[in-house]
Design an enzyme around this catalytic site. Structure first.
Site, PDB file in Angstrom:
ATOM      1  N   CYS A   1     -11.038   9.890 -51.818  1.00 42.83           N
ATOM      2  CA  CYS A   1     -11.068   9.499 -50.411  1.00 42.83           C
ATOM      3  C   CYS A   1      -9.750   9.911 -49.757  1.00 42.83           C
ATOM      4  CB  CYS A   1     -11.273   7.989 -50.297  1.00 42.83           C
ATOM      5  SG  CYS A   1     -11.068   7.393 -48.614  1.00 42.83           S
TER       6      CYS A   1
ATOM      7  N   LEU B   1     -37.730   5.705 -25.369  1.00 41.00           N
ATOM      8  CA  LEU B   1     -38.890   6.477 -25.788  1.00 41.00           C
ATOM      9  C   LEU B   1     -38.643   7.089 -27.156  1.00 41.00           C
ATOM     10  CD1 LEU B   1     -39.527   8.431 -22.467  1.00 41.00           C
ATOM     11  CD2 LEU B   1     -41.004   6.659 -23.425  1.00 41.00           C
TER      12      LEU B   1
ATOM     13  N   TYR C   1       2.204   1.880  -3.393  1.00 40.82           N
ATOM     14  CA  TYR C   1       1.105   2.357  -4.234  1.00 40.82           C
ATOM     15  C   TYR C   1       0.827   3.840  -3.943  1.00 40.82           C
ATOM     16  CZ  TYR C   1      -3.609   2.729  -6.191  1.00 40.82           C
ATOM     17  OH  TYR C   1      -4.708   3.132  -6.901  1.00 40.82           O
ATOM     18  N   ASP C   2       0.765   4.183  -2.663  1.00 44.64           N
ATOM     19  CA  ASP C   2       0.514   5.580  -2.286  1.00 44.64           C
ATOM     20  C   ASP C   2       1.609   6.497  -2.814  1.00 44.64           C
ATOM     21  OD1 ASP C   2      -1.009   4.824   0.932  1.00 44.64           O
ATOM     22  OD2 ASP C   2      -1.823   4.972  -1.097  1.00 44.64           O
TER      23      ASP C   2
ATOM     24  N   ARG D   1     -29.899  -0.071 -17.099  1.00 41.81           N
ATOM     25  CA  ARG D   1     -30.650  -0.421 -18.303  1.00 41.81           C
ATOM     26  C   ARG D   1     -29.832  -1.310 -19.240  1.00 41.81           C
ATOM     27  NH1 ARG D   1     -31.320   1.778 -23.376  1.00 41.81           N
ATOM     28  NH2 ARG D   1     -33.360   1.354 -24.262  1.00 41.81           N
TER      29      ARG D   1
ATOM     30  N   CYS E   1     -16.628   6.921 -50.738  1.00 43.59           N
ATOM     31  CA  CYS E   1     -15.375   6.373 -51.236  1.00 43.59           C
ATOM     32  C   CYS E   1     -15.700   5.079 -51.967  1.00 43.59           C
ATOM     33  CB  CYS E   1     -14.467   6.092 -50.043  1.00 43.59           C
ATOM     34  SG  CYS E   1     -13.171   4.914 -50.377  1.00 43.59           S
TER      35      CYS E   1
ATOM     36  N   LYS F   1     -47.526  10.006 -21.373  1.00 42.25           N
ATOM     37  CA  LYS F   1     -47.901   8.587 -21.394  1.00 42.25           C
ATOM     38  C   LYS F   1     -49.420   8.470 -21.344  1.00 42.25           C
ATOM     39  CE  LYS F   1     -43.784   7.627 -18.670  1.00 42.25           C
ATOM     40  NZ  LYS F   1     -43.240   7.387 -17.335  1.00 42.25           N
TER      41      LYS F   1
ATOM     42  N   CYS G   1      -7.797   6.396 -48.654  1.00 43.55           N
ATOM     43  CA  CYS G   1      -7.218   5.416 -49.580  1.00 43.55           C
ATOM     44  C   CYS G   1      -6.981   5.986 -50.977  1.00 43.55           C
ATOM     45  CB  CYS G   1      -8.108   4.170 -49.672  1.00 43.55           C
ATOM     46  SG  CYS G   1      -9.664   4.469 -50.522  1.00 43.55           S
TER      47      CYS G   1
ATOM     48  N   ASP H   1     -32.726  13.735 -16.767  1.00 39.96           N
ATOM     49  CA  ASP H   1     -31.494  13.388 -17.470  1.00 39.96           C
ATOM     50  C   ASP H   1     -30.543  12.675 -16.511  1.00 39.96           C
ATOM     51  OD1 ASP H   1     -29.791  13.194 -19.541  1.00 39.96           O
ATOM     52  OD2 ASP H   1     -29.201  15.304 -19.581  1.00 39.96           O
TER      53      ASP H   1
ATOM     54  N   LYS I   1     -38.745  14.756 -18.145  1.00 32.80           N
ATOM     55  CA  LYS I   1     -37.839  13.681 -18.531  1.00 32.80           C
ATOM     56  C   LYS I   1     -36.512  13.967 -17.843  1.00 32.80           C
ATOM     57  CE  LYS I   1     -36.189  11.136 -22.538  1.00 32.80           C
ATOM     58  NZ  LYS I   1     -34.758  11.062 -22.247  1.00 32.80           N
TER      59      LYS I   1
ATOM     60  N   ASP J   1       0.827  -1.202   0.000  1.00 31.14           N
ATOM     61  CA  ASP J   1       0.000   0.000   0.000  1.00 31.14           C
ATOM     62  C   ASP J   1       0.864   1.256   0.000  1.00 31.14           C
ATOM     63  OD1 ASP J   1      -2.842  -1.103   2.042  1.00 31.14           O
ATOM     64  OD2 ASP J   1      -2.101  -1.662   0.057  1.00 31.14           O
TER      65      ASP J   1
ATOM     66  N   TYR K   1     -40.829   6.238 -11.911  1.00 32.86           N
ATOM     67  CA  TYR K   1     -41.846   6.607 -12.896  1.00 32.86           C
ATOM     68  C   TYR K   1     -42.358   5.437 -13.735  1.00 32.86           C
ATOM     69  CZ  TYR K   1     -37.596   6.750 -15.751  1.00 32.86           C
ATOM     70  OH  TYR K   1     -36.425   6.427 -16.344  1.00 32.86           O
TER      71      TYR K   1
ATOM     72  N   LYS L   1     -38.976  16.739 -26.442  1.00 33.97           N
ATOM     73  CA  LYS L   1     -37.673  17.275 -26.028  1.00 33.97           C
ATOM     74  C   LYS L   1     -37.680  18.803 -26.024  1.00 33.97           C
ATOM     75  CE  LYS L   1     -34.559  14.582 -25.502  1.00 33.97           C
ATOM     76  NZ  LYS L   1     -33.813  13.652 -26.325  1.00 33.97           N
TER      77      LYS L   1
ATOM     78  N   CYS M   1     -10.157   0.271 -48.819  1.00 29.34           N
ATOM     79  CA  CYS M   1     -10.054   1.478 -47.999  1.00 29.34           C
ATOM     80  C   CYS M   1      -9.903   1.093 -46.528  1.00 29.34           C
ATOM     81  CB  CYS M   1     -11.292   2.346 -48.192  1.00 29.34           C
ATOM     82  SG  CYS M   1     -11.234   3.836 -47.192  1.00 29.34           S
TER      83      CYS M   1
ATOM     84  N   GLU N   1     -44.874  14.538 -17.448  1.00 32.62           N
ATOM     85  CA  GLU N   1     -43.918  14.684 -16.346  1.00 32.62           C
ATOM     86  C   GLU N   1     -42.540  14.979 -16.920  1.00 32.62           C
ATOM     87  OE1 GLU N   1     -42.935  10.435 -14.955  1.00 32.62           O
ATOM     88  OE2 GLU N   1     -44.399  10.238 -16.555  1.00 32.62           O
TER      89      GLU N   1
HETATM   90  S1  IVH Z   1     -40.675   6.204 -19.176  1.00 35.93           S
HETATM   91  C1  IVH Z   1     -41.337   2.310 -21.495  1.00 35.93           C
HETATM   92  N1  IVH Z   1     -40.423   8.454 -17.881  1.00 35.93           N
HETATM   93  O1  IVH Z   1     -35.717   8.332 -20.798  1.00 35.93           O
HETATM   94  C2  IVH Z   1     -40.894   3.685 -21.220  1.00 35.93           C
HETATM   95  N2  IVH Z   1     -38.503   7.578 -18.975  1.00 35.93           N
HETATM   96  O2  IVH Z   1     -35.572   7.988 -23.658  1.00 35.93           O
HETATM   97  C3  IVH Z   1     -40.101   3.783 -19.996  1.00 35.93           C
HETATM   98  N3  IVH Z   1     -36.479   8.898 -18.644  1.00 35.93           N
HETATM   99  O3  IVH Z   1     -34.640   5.013 -20.719  1.00 35.93           O
HETATM  100  C4  IVH Z   1     -39.509   5.101 -19.799  1.00 35.93           C
HETATM  101  N4  IVH Z   1     -37.383  10.444 -17.371  1.00 35.93           N
HETATM  102  O4  IVH Z   1     -34.049   6.524 -18.731  1.00 35.93           O
HETATM  103  C5  IVH Z   1     -39.806   7.540 -18.633  1.00 35.93           C
HETATM  104  N5  IVH Z   1     -40.304  10.410 -16.649  1.00 35.93           N
HETATM  105  C6  IVH Z   1     -39.718   9.497 -17.390  1.00 35.93           C
HETATM  106  C7  IVH Z   1     -38.347   9.571 -17.707  1.00 35.93           C
HETATM  107  C8  IVH Z   1     -37.782   8.592 -18.507  1.00 35.93           C
HETATM  108  C9  IVH Z   1     -36.260  10.015 -17.950  1.00 35.93           C
HETATM  109  C10 IVH Z   1     -35.461   8.208 -19.430  1.00 35.93           C
HETATM  110  C11 IVH Z   1     -35.355   6.734 -19.181  1.00 35.93           C
HETATM  111  C12 IVH Z   1     -35.525   6.068 -20.526  1.00 35.93           C
HETATM  112  C13 IVH Z   1     -35.221   7.199 -21.448  1.00 35.93           C
HETATM  113  C14 IVH Z   1     -35.920   6.999 -22.771  1.00 35.93           C
END
Ligand code: IVH
Length: 719
Positions: A432, A94, A47-48, A150, A456, A302, A435, A131, A129, A44, A238, A326, A462, A127
């Site tokens: 190209c 989605l 390593y340190d 996932r 190309c 939904k 190539c 990130d 989305k 260790d 969700y 989006k 290529c 609702e």
């Molecule tokens: S529903 C069968 N609800 O967006 C549909 N997805 O682009 C299940 N995500 O993989 C998804 N907020 O990671 C749902 N309010 C929300 C969400 C949401 C973010 C993400 C989720 C999904 C991705 C699809």
């Protein structure tokens, strides 16, 4: 490590860079030994000392901090490996919508599919989305038993221990919850947590993180769950996977249940009916966005009633009952420093603008696509002008770059007021750049128009095409060989050593044999590999000798054949042998085999042609033959409903249907394992004919194909 260390102050920049490279490799190697194999080779303290030396040099020469610096890696282990978990129900993605018009179309499509007039009677939830990264958390008898990322939607990584450190996620469900519950939702890092973490990193002279989502992902993929715990991740529920019992019959009801069970749910979720209300809520969430302490990139709609969701069902990767609206992309100004050409797998020459680095929505952008020759000139795909005063994009121009989600950033427009007289018009290459073969724009046979893509003509000659082909072959949705990524492919491709070289896919599978036979050229002695990783690599390669047919077909890299088409082909032909034999038979673009291919729902003529052309090329057939000596594509299992009387049968719907819309009837038949074709042939098993059926019905009678009406069909499939 040299025995006598030069004091950091006395290092030249060159020496410092060399030592940092050495330290990065050495620390990574020891991390791997320690974490991956529980077999440390140094103490260790030693390593340190390595880490301290690295930090000291980085402090003195911050400009030399490497992307793979041991001080900025999220955690201790370089490549944590988590056991795979196969999702009991796939985790889908989605569809995206970008405009109010798209939203209207989505809502209308729901009504149309269900055979109803768009009268506002169907409720939708709306609702944010989030990130972050999606997670499936499974409870049995009220206890959290596992949690998985996932992954590719079918299989994710087991991150149970890490998820258990998230305080917001209950470890137990209250009494009365069903025996099996899979709660799905988004793990995320708050903006404030992200900023605080970055401030800390900066204060310690370490590289800062790019954005909250990547940081959340990195924080979760930690072999040491304590690191995850320290990152204060959060969660919104969700959706759900397997449920032994449904505690509610609407989307809203389910989410309310999750809240009752102790999960955080998003407070901005609403239930709405009219397009106007839905769009107003979208606008409202958009206005709130800057003040939310978490990143969102749109609003998800939904269908609220679960029975309607069930009827609507799924397309290949996404539900018909949901869409993501989006937010508009983010933009910034910067300068085009030069334009390079990238040559892709299919030979497409894509111009890429190298930009003065600029932050767009929190991410540093240095490259942006310019799409094709016409785009640079200001001409769209249908020959239309895409910029107001018809200007082109030049080297030296100040431009607007746009980034939307994970899509490659693009150069949108030029700020003409800032164009200087020495801005250089770009001349698109006629050859190209890799190539030297001619690069041409093909003419579309049907429309007579020039294709927007310059290609190309070098084919296998290529190097760029060959390398990209290999990268596609090993990519995640193809063979997905762990430890064989783009970087390694470059290395093996460039190697001149016969015991190391990989120029075509079959050579991946002969690498081990060639290595064993070679007295020199041991991979394990090459920088970046090492004994353990070589063994892992060979194991990962061997693991893929049996491969699902859809993946195999997708990996071949046939033009126009994406994952969805690959799945359709696999399902239609069942085995690779049957597929290839049919494609040979279809070589003249006529006859039964050709008709069958065109009859597969979802495959149009352009795609069909591309597939047949691919098999007409002897070199492709030869490479595949060698590949088949090494790997075995697995025949496709008849899908889940193999017990159904229509599994594997081909059905044609014709005439008017009264109980279902055509789309719903088709989706349902496919759900039971049937193939739905557009025209009647000898291979058709059933024709379902409604009132007004015409030529298809005649043809069915002529060929002696069994004909049913809608009621008979319904009785038949529910038998
Ligand atoms: S529903 C069968 N609800 O967006 C549909 N997805 O682009 C299940 N995500 O993989 C998804 N907020 O990671 C749902 N309010 C929300 C969400 C949401 C973010 C993400 C989720 C999904 C991705 C699809």
């Amino acid at each position: 490590m040299p025995a006598e260390q030069t004091p950091v102050e006395n290092l030249t920049e060159e020496q410092a860079a060399a030592e940092l490279a050495y330290l990065a490799a050495e620390i990574a190697r020891n991390d791997e030994l320690y974490h991956g194999h529980d077999a440390p080779q140094i103490s260790d303290a030693e390593y340190d000392a390595l880490k301290r030396r690295n930090d000291a040099i980085e402090k003195q020469f911050p400009q030399l901090i490497r992307a793979d610096s041991p001080s900025i890696r999220v955690g201790a282990a370089p490549l944590p490996t988590f056991a795979p978990i196969t999702h009991s129900r796939p985790m889908l993605s989605l569809d995206n919508t970008f405009s109010n018009e798209d939203v209207r179309d989505f809502i209308n499509s729901v009504y149309r599919f269900l055979g109803q007039l768009p009268d506002g009677s169907i409720a939708f939830t709306a609702e944010p989305k989030i990130d972050g990264l999606s997670m499936s958390i499974r409870y049995e008898q009220g206890r959290l038993v596992n949690a998985a990322t996932r992954g590719d939607g079918t299989t994710g990584e087991n991150v149970t221990e890490n998820i258990k450190t998230i305080k917001e996620i209950p470890n137990r469900l209250p009494a009365g919850a069903p025996d099996v519950v899979e709660v799905r939702g988004e793990v995320y890092m708050t903006k404030s947590e992200f900023l605080a973490l970055n401030e800390k990193m900066a204060a310690e002279g370490k590289q800062t993180y790019v954005n909250p989502r990547n940081t959340a992902a990195g924080s979760l993929r930690q072999l040491d769950a304590k690191v995850t715990a320290s990152r204060n991740l959060k969660f919104f529920a969700y959706a759900w996977g397997e449920m032994s019992e449904m505690p509610a019959d609407t989307q809203m009801g389910m989410v309310e249940k999750f809240r009752d069970w102790g999960f955080p749910v998003n407070p901005l979720m609403k239930r709405l009916n009219s397009v106007e209300d839905i769009i107003a809520h979208y606008t409202d969430i958009g206005l709130k966005r800057p003040d939310l302490d978490y990143e969102i990139d749109g609003v998800v709609y939904k269908v609220d009633r679960l029975d309607l969701q069930a009827r609507l069902g799924f397309r290949s990767r996404s539900p018909r009952w949901a869409t993501a609206h989006k937010f508009p992309a983010e933009q910034a100004f910067t300068k085009v420093e030069k334009i390079d050409i990238q040559v892709g797998r299919t030979g497409a020459l894509t111009p890429v603008a190298r930009l003065t680095p600029v932050t767009v929505g929190g991410v540093v952008v240095t490259n942006a696509t310019l799409h094709n020759e016409d785009y640079i000139k200001g001409i769209g795909n249908s020959g239309e002008r895409i910029r107001e005063d018809e200007h082109d994009i030049r080297i030296g121009d100040t431009v607007i770059v746009q980034r939307a989600g994970d899509v490659i950033p693009q150069v949108l427009d030029v700020v003409m007021e800032k164009r200087s007289s020495d801005a250089l018009p770009y001349e698109f290459p006629k050859k190209c750049p890799v190539c030297g073969s001619h690069a041409v724009r093909e003419r579309n046979e049907k429309t007579g128009k020039l294709d927007s893509v310059t290609r190309c003509t070098g084919g296998f000659v290529c190097r760029a095409q060959a390398v990209e082909h290999l990268k596609h072959f090993v990519a995640r949705n193809s063979f997905d060989i762990e430890g064989l990524g783009a970087k390694q492919i470059d290395f093996f491709f460039e190697s001149e050593d016969p015991a190391l070289q990989i120029r075509t896919a079959p050579e991946i599978f002969t690498l081990k044999k060639r290595q064993e036979a070679s007295p020199f050229a041991k991979l394990e002695n090459i920088e970046g590999f090492g004994k353990v990783s070589v063994k892992k690599l060979f194991d990962a390669i061997d693991e893929r000798r049996n491969i699902a047919l859809p993946r195999f077909i997708y990996a071949l890299g046939i033009r126009h054949v994406g994952e969805t088409t690959a799945k359709l082909l696999a399902r239609a032909y069942g085995t690779y042998e049957a597929f290839e034999a049919a494609m040979r038979e279809a070589q003249s673009f006529s006859g039964d085999a050709w008709d069958d291919l065109n009859n597969i729902e979802g495959i149009g003529e352009v795609v069909a042609r591309a597939i047949v052309e691919f098999f007409k090329e002897p070199r492709n057939v030869e490479v595949i033959a060698r590949l088949l000596e090494e790997v075995t594509p697995q025949a496709v299992e008849q899908i889940a409903a193999s017990g159904s009387p229509v599994a594997g049968k081909t059905v044609v719907f014709t005439g008017a249907l009264e109980k279902f819309t055509r789309d719903e009837a088709k989706a349902r038949a496919e759900g039971l394992g049937a193939k739905v074709a557009g025209s009647v042939s000898k291979k058709t098993d059933f024709v379902v004919a409604g009132p007004g059926a015409g030529s298809k019905l005649d043809k069915a009678r002529e060929l002696g194909v069994q004909v049913m009406d809608e009621d008979e069909w319904l009785a038949f499939i529910s038998a």
